[in-house]
Design an enzyme around this catalytic site. Structure first.
Site: not given
Ligand code: GRF
Length: 206
Positions: A14-16, A92-93, A116
């Site tokens: 969950g860093s994003n 998941r799609l 992505h």
């Molecule tokens: C990220 O690299 C995102 O682009 C991909 O999955 C990864 C998730 O990383 N779809 P995080 O859990 O947000 O750290």
């Protein structure tokens, strides 16, 4: 204008998601709000991290068929009147019927985005950073795209490059790509909050 209501879907660390939550808090709940984080994985680190930031979380594992799982999630999106869904490592799609239902609440606009870590269409799916590194590509990057029912196949919204330097290890290369992801996703969120990207607000349909 009304605040834009966002839900984040994530399956991992969950860093994003955390970058988005912090940015939303900085921007203020009068313009944008991360209403909840949803995960399909009980052990996903994102759940505890989001809770620590005071964000509502839901765990929705797929226990039966895909359609039941998606119905469950659509119920939450409707109940919380969500305007945008941001996928952040959601493994998941989403089915066409899920996407259609969500669009029907937003004047037919698809308001689901994914990030992505590659220059799509190159390296879709899992392990993109590692695969690109092993292939010794001179550059890779990050793609922010609209979500369709395929695997990282939706139309691109933004794409930025990361050049690979000869000193890069897989670790430094990954760090650069993740840093760019956080920057691109939070800047997208800021654009939503400032209405630079127009929101079709949630409207219930029969
Ligand atoms: C990220 O690299 C995102 O682009 C991909 O999955 C990864 C998730 O990383 N779809 P995080 O859990 O947000 O750290």
């Amino acid at each position: 204008m009304k605040p834009v209501r966002v839900a984040i879907f994530a399956s991992g660390t969950g860093s994003n998601a955390m970058a988005l939550i912090k940015k939303a808090q900085e921007l203020g709940s009068s313009s944008v709000e991360v209403v909840f984080v949803l995960s399909d994985m009980e052990q996903a680190g994102v759940l505890a991290k989001a809770q620590a930031q005071g964000v509502l979380t839901f765990l929705r594992e797929k226990k039966k068929d895909r359609s039941t799982h998606e119905q469950d999630i659509l119920f939450l999106l409707k109940e919380h009147r969500i305007d945008w869904v941001l996928l952040a490592g959601y493994m998941r799609l989403l089915s066409s019927s899920f996407l259609e239902k969500f669009s029907s609440w937003h004047q037919g606009q698809s308001q689901i985005i994914n990030i992505h870590p590659s220059l799509l269409p190159a390296y879709p799916g899992v392990g993109s950073i590692e695969r690109a590194f092993q292939d010794q590509v001179p550059e890779s990057g990050v793609t922010l795209h609209w979500v369709d029912a395929g695997m990282d196949t939706g139309p691109h919204l933004r794409q930025e490059k990361v050049i690979r330097s000869k000193d890069d290890t897989l670790e430094t290369w990954s760090e650069k790509i993740h840093a760019l992801e956080h920057q691109m996703y939070t800047s997208f969120l800021e654009d939503l909050s400032r209405q630079k990207i127009k929101t079709a607000y949630f409207q219930e349909t029969p």
